[in-house]
Structure formats: structure tokens, C-alpha cells
Design a protein around this motif. Structure first.
Motif, PDB file in Angstrom:
ATOM      1  N   SER A 640       0.702  -1.283  -0.066  1.00  0.00           N
ATOM      2  CA  SER A 640      -0.030   0.041   0.047  1.00  0.00           C
ATOM      3  C   SER A 640       0.877   1.271  -0.007  1.00  0.00           C
ATOM      4  N   TRP A 642       3.154   3.784  -1.444  1.00  0.00           N
ATOM      5  CA  TRP A 642       3.975   4.139  -2.939  1.00  0.00           C
ATOM      6  C   TRP A 642       5.006   4.958  -2.644  1.00  0.00           C
ATOM      7  N   GLN A 699       1.456   3.743 -10.479  1.00  0.00           N
ATOM      8  CA  GLN A 699       1.770   2.537 -10.112  1.00  0.00           C
ATOM      9  C   GLN A 699       1.461   1.723 -11.448  1.00  0.00           C
ATOM     10  N   TYR A 707      -6.301   7.166  -1.602  1.00  0.00           N
ATOM     11  CA  TYR A 707      -4.752   7.756  -1.561  1.00  0.00           C
ATOM     12  C   TYR A 707      -5.025   8.413  -0.316  1.00  0.00           C
ATOM     13  N   ARG A 708      -3.868   8.154   0.251  1.00  0.00           N
ATOM     14  CA  ARG A 708      -3.401   9.257   1.655  1.00  0.00           C
ATOM     15  C   ARG A 708      -2.195  10.015   1.234  1.00  0.00           C
ATOM     16  N   ILE A 709      -1.996  11.082   1.216  1.00  0.00           N
ATOM     17  CA  ILE A 709      -0.858  11.812   1.014  1.00  0.00           C
ATOM     18  C   ILE A 709      -0.454  12.709   2.162  1.00  0.00           C
ATOM     19  N   ILE A 725      -6.894  12.649 -11.435  1.00  0.00           N
ATOM     20  CA  ILE A 725      -6.797  11.104 -10.577  1.00  0.00           C
ATOM     21  C   ILE A 725      -8.300  10.322 -11.138  1.00  0.00           C
ATOM     22  N   ASP A 759      -4.773   4.483 -11.248  1.00  0.00           N
ATOM     23  CA  ASP A 759      -3.391   4.065 -10.532  1.00  0.00           C
ATOM     24  C   ASP A 759      -2.192   5.231 -10.871  1.00  0.00           C
ATOM     25  N   LEU A 761      -1.324   9.809 -10.179  1.00  0.00           N
ATOM     26  CA  LEU A 761      -1.569  11.012  -9.791  1.00  0.00           C
ATOM     27  C   LEU A 761      -0.771  12.056 -10.492  1.00  0.00           C
ATOM     28  N   ILE A 776       3.339   9.222   0.604  1.00  0.00           N
ATOM     29  CA  ILE A 776       1.991   8.513  -0.431  1.00  0.00           C
ATOM     30  C   ILE A 776       1.763   7.271  -0.254  1.00  0.00           C
ATOM     31  N   ARG A 778      -1.881   4.049  -0.353  1.00  0.00           N
ATOM     32  CA  ARG A 778      -3.282   3.670  -0.504  1.00  0.00           C
ATOM     33  C   ARG A 778      -3.736   2.490   0.612  1.00  0.00           C
TER      34      ARG A 778
END
Length: 789
Positions: A640, A642, A699, A707-709, A725, A759, A761, A776, A778
Motif C-alpha cells: 500500500s 507508494w 503504479q 490515496y493518503r498523501i 486522478i 493508478d 496522480l 503517499i 493507498r
């Protein structure tokens, strides 16, 4: 049970190499040389508090000027792994020497109030040769040298490295690393000679002797020698789950028997500096651990040199920041490595001395240690600018034939043969195909800490004049036996070869960027080539480049011969020497080789496919039984994460225009990505856009989840910023404006605002804009979870 102090450390020497009297034979009152004491006391008596504190402040070259040196008189300074003179990372050696002169001359300018003039000194990470500098010899990393078991060879490497350092006017090397790596998932495993302290200790001591000169010899710390540093004290190789800068737990005496064990030999060899480690031991950061920095290192081991911190390591101590940490000085640290925030730390420390938080006696003790090392190195005897010292400016010594010959010998002796059904040595006069993208890639063979901190990336062979790739070495060696070679990265050929050499392995990395969750080697380029040749009836030799042993059962099954090549450096001809039989295979494993891909720590024969000490010579035949190729982590697919801890996970890429930005670093098409510090050195990136530019992070294979940034914005954008996205184009202008100046925040993108997710950004800025990214990832969130910024 005897303590380490009585059982192991009784032979440590005091006062550098000024005496051969052992600690046990020397009364404490006469431990230091009277002449040193008197001279240091005289200097201290004439120095102001500000000048004393400045001796303990070590900034990096990109954060201060020569005029700052004139004003503050820093005791030392350093170049970071990505730092070069005048902001030029790939500057010629002459520019390094020019900067050394500038800093030295301003450090010795007359003081307006008559205070004593104390020359500064420059420290660098020349961990496998003077590899920050173009044209320098690149020796194998320590993991390869550990496979040689050759202390005399390591000593000669130290001498060659010291000479090349002197060419550029630098005084001090932050080497050797004498970590005892206990978990190969650690990103610094290749900086360790072995998992066995009995192998580490003599090799670390030999490098100290090579860098500094031997105790009792007239040229010690003279021409051809520089100050050495044993690092990182202690426990850096023993963190839980191999997490860099992490936690070490256990009985302290048991930990000392492993992780402190190499230090007596280094101290007896006369090492003048020790670097404190980033890690914690039983919950306490080493940079603030008085019981270990003073109680063990000073009192038990008898070390009398200086203790230098690591990159903002003091800022990780509980209650400290980068600009405020009396705890480290009180614990036994003598020099703060504070790359950028030096002014704040200097001013704070001066105030803490003046208000009594830091006793004057402790300040004088730390400054005195710095002065003693400078005295022993001759820096206080004759005020000679760096360019007028021995070897300075003799640029032919960089990568000289003599030094490259030592490196080539080291490469050959470090190769470990794990399997050979008879294809090695390559037959004279044979037609050899050389395959794999790493075959003609010097940067990949050199690994991290090579021209840049992380190594690799955009470094093609043009950055390494005079060096030899593995392909070039094979072309020459095979040609000398009457054979011929063909380079074919993808393994294609017109005429069937007699044998194929497949060169593949890990991409370069350094420190925490190399931390792994398991030892499964997931890149299948080498495996695909080996299986292709096997199906076509072509005998194969696998040459695996890596910074650690890894689970290679699939490749071992497919190959007729398998060579653990480690990170050989600039002299690929050394690999060719053993493949062609010009030199014998003599390398022996310094680390246990895993039999399962999901293994954690592996130290010792139990559970090892090959134990420490294993290594065939080319006369031995070993076909190996069929190995189990089951690997649950590979079946699990992409993780998960990135981007985390300054590195992309496998299968994640970034590009600006048509140019790839490896590990989100570099510049192209109006986008610039540079490393910045959040919790550790360059674990985050600052992304700068020119008007109309875009950055895409993607990816390769299908992923899932929101997504968590983790991001930060210094100044609000002046023009629209969008995030494309999946099928959605999100206007980020308002949320980024709200986030400006509010430190790190999380951006969560779900299907609620970006249906389909996708997949990739793509960030696009209509105007000039900059923001920072730390992570970054997921993850699966509950249906209907709203987007947030």
C-alpha cells in the motif's frame, strides 16, 4: 558474567597513539599527555564562550558561506551525500580544493580581540573510496570487503582512500562503519562487514590504520593520512525488524557483546573519532545516552578522542530540537552535526552555557577533545592551507592506476560463488553473451553513497571516467583468451552463444531508503533472462548485485552458476577476473543466506541456505537440489505504500514530461524534486513547479484503495493547481491555500470525489508553486468515506 569492560576492552589505548601503555597499566591521573593538557588548557583559557561553542558546531557546506566561517569560526564542517562545493554536486576536484582553501583561510583570519586562531576541519563520508568526487576510485562496499577476510587489503584501501581525500584538501573521513548487522532487511546492511563481530573487528581496525596510519609510526596522521571515525556507536545494526534509526532492545551486556565488540580493536588502532548512532537502546536515543556514550565508550573502552553526532541526530533526543539540545552535550556528545540550523543551535548553546544549563567544565571538556584531535592531526602546528599540503591538487592520484589495481583486487576477492555446475570458469575462446541492464551500469554496481547520497538514478557511465563496468571488464578479459563477447541487455542474439552472463540486482539506495519488509527479490529481469536461456539450452552465470543476501531460490534454480557480487564499485574487471579464471574464487559469505523469502533476522546456520563462511572455488561443483520457489510476499502483490522514507516502493514511478524522476528526485520539464528532511535525512521531497508544468506519480500494476498523501505547503498558490486522478480533475487551489503555513497535513482522496480512482496522480500548476510531500500510500477505507484535505 564479566562486564564487557573487563572481558573485552582492557586492551584499549589512551591518548590516541601517544603511548603504548595499556589502560590497565596506566594511572588515571596520567592518562593524557601532559604536553597535550597544557596546550589545550592554554587555548581554552583564551577562548570566549561563543568561540568554544563554535568548535562544537558542524554545519554542511551548502548552508553557510566563507564569511559565516569568518564570523563564527566553526570547529568543523561537512559535505552531505548530496552536497558539493558552490552548490554543484558533480564539481571537479579542483572546486573541492578551492572551497577547502576558502574555508580554512577564513577560519584562521586574525581574531579582532586577540583570541587564539583555531583552524577548522572538513569531514566527509568517503565510505567506499572518496566517492563524492568525480574520478575517485570506487572500492567495494563493506559487505564485499567482509567476504575477503583480508585485513591487509582493507588497510591498503584505507591508505588509497586517504590519499584521494587529501587531493581535495579534506581532513576527516566519517569511516569505517563497524556495525554488526543482525537483520538484512536493514537498509545499511552493505555498510557492515559481517553479521559476526569477530569478522567486523579486525577489518574495521585495518581501515582505521589505513586512513590514519599505524600507531607508533612516524607518518601517523601525516602525509597520506586523514582522521578516521568509527561508527555508529552503538547498536546501529541491531534495530528491531531492521528499521534504520530504530529501536534496539535487550540485555545491555548481551547487546554490548555483539554491537560494541568491534570498538576495542578500532580504539586500539588509534581511531580519533567515534560517531554516535541514530538508534535508541531500550527506549533511549544514543545521542542522549550518557550511560553508553560516557559510561561505556569513555570509562569502559578508554576512548579519548572526540564523539561526533550524526545528521541532526541530537534533534531526535526526547525534549530536544535541532536548535536546542543540551542533553546531547551533557550525555557525552562533543560535536553537533547540525547541517542547516547551525545558527539557532549555536546561539541557544551559548545561552545555556551562560545560564549554567551546560556547566563550563563540560563545555571545556568537549572543546578540549576537539582541540586534541586537531593537535594530533597537525592542524595546530603549522598553519598551512589545504592546497599546500601533501598530495593536494595532484589530481592524477584520483583513480590512479595503483588505486584502481587495489580496487580490482578487492572486487575479485569479494566475489562469492554459491553454485557452479561446471560453466565456470568461462572457457577460453568461447562466445559469451553478456545480458541484463546492470551489465554496463557502473552506478548500479557501485550502489549508494556514490556521487550522490542514494547513488544510481540518472548517473550514467559518463559520470565515471576511468571506471570499468562488468561488461567492459568481460569484453577485455574474454578477448584476451581469444573469445568474443556481445552485450545484449534483453538477451537477444543472432548466433547461439556458448554461455550467457546475466548481470542484475538491486537498484542503489542508502540508509532508510533501503529498508525492506522482507528479503524477497521481486524484480524479475534477471529471472526472466535466466529462464529464457535455460529453455534455449544456453549455460548461464548469474551475477547478482546487492547490498545484502536475498531470497534468490528462483534464480539459483534457473542458473548454472550463481555469484554474489555485492556492490563491487568502479572496477568491473575484477568480476571478469574470477569469471574467466584469471583469479580464483576466494570470497566467503560474511552473512547467512536466507532459504525463505519471508524470513526476518537470520544470524547463524539455522534456517540458512548457505551459512557464514560458505563459498566455492571454481574447481568445486555444486548443482544444488531444487529449491522451494514459494514466496507469499510476492504473491501478495504491490504494497500500500507508494512513497515512504524517501523512496518509492517497487512498481511506482514518477515522471515530468517524458523524463523519469527515480525515487522522486531530479528536474525535468519545469518540475524539480529535491530531498528535504522531515524526520530523517531527505525522507521527504520539495516539489517545485514552473508555470504550466506537471508531475505524474503512477503504479505500474492495478492497485486499490483510497490515496493518503502527507504534504506541506509553505505559501499559498497564486494560480490554479489541479490533481488529475482516474477520471476526475480536482481543483486543489483552495485546499492548498488553506493548508499554507500549517505544517504537515493529510490529503485523503476517495471515490467520493474521484470516481474510479485509477493508478496515477498528476499534479499540474498553472503558475509557479512549491509544496512538500512526505508520504503517499493507498488503503482500503469504508464505503462513502469523504475526501479531505
Amino acid at each position: 558474567m564479566k562486564s564487557v569492560g573487563t572481558a573485552l576492552f582492557a586492551a584499549a589505548l589512551l591518548a590516541g597513539c601517544s603511548t603504548v601503555t595499556r589502560v590497565a597499566e596506566m594511572p588515571a591521573a596520567t592518562a593524557a599527555r601532559p604536553s597535550e593538557d597544557a596546550r589545550v588548557a592554554d587555548l581554552l583559557s583564551r577562548m570566549s564562550v561563543e568561540r568554544k561553542v563554535a568548535q562544537l558546531i558542524q554545519p554542511q557546506i551548502n548552508s553557510f558561506t566563507a564569511e559565516d566561517m569568518r564570523r563564527y569560526r566553526f570547529g568543523s564542517y561537512l559535505n552531505g551525500g548530496n552536497g558539493g562545493p558552490y552548490g554543484e554536486e558533480f564539481a571537479e576536484a579542483s572546486e573541492w580544493l578551492k572551497l577547502a582553501d576558502e574555508m580554512y583561510l577564513t577560519s584562521v583570519a586574525p581574531m579582532p580581540n586577540g583570541e587564539p586562531v583555531i583552524p577548522t576541519m572538513w569531514g566527509t563520508d568517503a565510505v567506499h573510496g572518496h566517492t563524492n568526487v568525480i574520478r575517485a576510485t570506487i572500492f567495494p562496499h563493506n559487505i564485499g570487503l567482509g567476504a575477503t577476510r583480508d585485513a591487509d587489503l582493507v588497510r591498503r584501501i584505507g591508505e588509497a582512500t586517504a590519499t584521494e581525500i587529501e587531493v581535495t584538501g579534506i581532513d576527516w573521513n566519517f569511516s569505517p562503519t563497524i556495525a554488526v548487522a543482525q537483520d538484512d532487511r536493514w537498509g545499511r546492511t552493505y555498510e557492515s562487514y559481517s553479521e559476526d563481530p569477530a569478522i567486523v573487528a579486525p577489518l574495521g581496525a585495518a581501515l582505521v590504520e589505513g586512513l590514519q596510519g599505524r600507531c607508533g609510526e612516524a607518518d601517523r596522521l601525516g602525509a597520506g593520512h586523514v582522521i578516521a571515525t568509527a561508527k555508529h556507536f552503538f547498536g546501529d545494526g541491531g534495530t528491531d525488524q531492521g528499521v534504520d534509526q530504530g529501536e534496539v532492545t535487550g540485555d545491555i551486556e548481551a547487546l554490548k557483546r555483539i554491537h560494541a565488540a568491534p570498538y576495542p580493536a578500532a580504539i586500539e588502532a588509534g581511531v580519533e573519532a567515534v560517531m554516535a548512532s541514530f538508534n535508541s537502546i531500550n527506549g533511549r536515543k544514543m545521542h542522549g545516552n550518557e550511560a553508553l556514550l560516557t559510561g561505556v565508550l569513555r570509562d569502559e573502552l578508554g576512548f579519548d578522542g572526540l564523539v561526533v553526532g550524526d545528521w541532526n541526530g541530537h534533534g531526535q533526543v526526547a525534549g530536544c530540537t535541532n536548535t536546542d539540545c543540551p542533553q546531547s552535550l551533557l550525555a557525552g556528545l562533543d560535536i553537533y552535526m547540525v547541517p542547516d540550523e547551525w545558527k539557532g543551535l549555536l546561539e541557544t548553546t551559548v545561552r545555556q552555557v551562560e545560564d549554567g544549563t551546560i556547566p563550563m567544565a563540560r563545555l571545556d571538556e568537549a572543546v578540549g577533545r576537539v582541540l586534541r584531535v586537531k593537535m594530533r592531526a597537525g592542524l595546530l602546528d603549522e598553519m598551512v592551507r589545504p592546497s599546500e599540503r601533501p598530495n593536494a591538487g595532484d589530481y592524477d592520484l584520483l583513480g590512479s592506476p595503483e588505486h584502481r589495481a587495489i580496487a580490482r583486487e578487492a572486487v575479485a576477492k569479494s566475489q562469492v560463488l554459491l553454485k557452479n555446475t561446471g560453466v565456470l570458469p568461462l572457457k577460453r575462446g568461447a562466445n559469451i553473451l553478456v545480458a541484463g541492464s546492470a551489465a554496463d551500469d557502473i552506478a548500479q554496481a557501485a550502489g549508494g553513497w556514490t556521487l550522490t547520497w542514494q547513488g544510481g538514478g540518472d548517473l550514467d557511465n559518463s559520470y565515471f571516467p576511468g571506471a570499468t563496468s562488468i561488461w567492459s571488464g568481460l569484453r577485455s578479459a574474454v578477448g584476451q583468451t581469444g573469445g568474443r563477447t556481445t552485450l545484449s541487455a534483453d538477451g537477444s542474439y543472432a548466433a547461439k552463444p556458448d554461455a550467457a552472463v546475466v548481470v542484475f540486482g538491486e537498484e542503489p539506495y542508502a540508509e532508510f531508503s533501503g529498508d525492506r519488509k522482507n528479503l524477497a527479490f521481486s524484480d524479475e529481469e534477471g529471472l526472466t533472462l535466466l529462464r529464457k536461456f535455460k529453455a534455449e539450452g544456453v549455460p548461464t552465470v548469474a551475477v547478482f548485485l546487492s547490498g545484502r543476501p536475498m531470497w534468490m531460490n528462483r534464480e539459483l534454480n534457473a542458473a548454472d552458476a550463481f555469484v554474489a557480487s555485492w556492490l563491487p564499485g568502479s572496477e568491473g574487471a575484477g568480476v571478469a577476473d574470477v569469471l574467466t579464471g584469471a583469479r580464483p574464487f576466494t570470497g566467503k559469505l560474511g552473512f547467512s543466506w536466507p532459504s525463505r523469502c519471508d524470513q526476518g533476522p537470520l544470524n547463524g546456520p539455522q534456517g540458512a541456505l548457505f551459512p557464514v563462511g560458505f563459498g566455492l572455488d571454481a574447481r568445486q561443483r555444486s548443482s544444488l537440489p531444487a529449491l522451494d520457489e514459494t514466496c507469499a510476499p510476492l504473491l501478495a502483490g504491490q504494497g500500500s505504500d507508494w512513497f515512504v522514507r524517501g523512496r518509492f516502493e517497487s512498481g511506482v514511478t514518477a515522471r515530468a514530461g517524458n523524463t523519469m524522476l527515480p525515487d522522486l528526485r531530479g528536474s525535468a520539464s519545469g518540475v524539480s524534486a529535491t530531498g528535504i528532511d522531515r524526520n530523517a535525512q531527505e525522507d521527504s521531497r520539495q516539489i517545485t513547479f514552473t508555470p504550466g508544468s506537471s508531475l505524474t506519480i503512477a503504479q505500474e500494476s492495478a492497485g486499490s484503495g483510497a490515496y493518503r498523501i502527507l504534504y506541506r505547503v509553505a505559501e499559498r498558490p497564486g494560480e490554479p493547481v489541479t490533481l488529475t486522478i482516474g477520471d476526475a480533475a480536482l481543483d486543489l487551489t483552495q485546499p492548498l491555500s488553506v493548508a499554507a503555513g500549517k505544517d504537515w497535513r493529510e490529503m485523503v482522496i476517495t471515490a467520493e470525489c474521484a470516481p474510479g480512482l485509477g493508478d496515477s496522480l498528476t499534479f499540474t500548476s498553472a503558475g509557479a508553486f512549491s509544496f512538500d510531500i512526505a508520504e503517499i500510500g493507498r488503503e482500503e477505507l469504508a464505503d462513502g468515506t469523504r475526501c479531505s484535505f
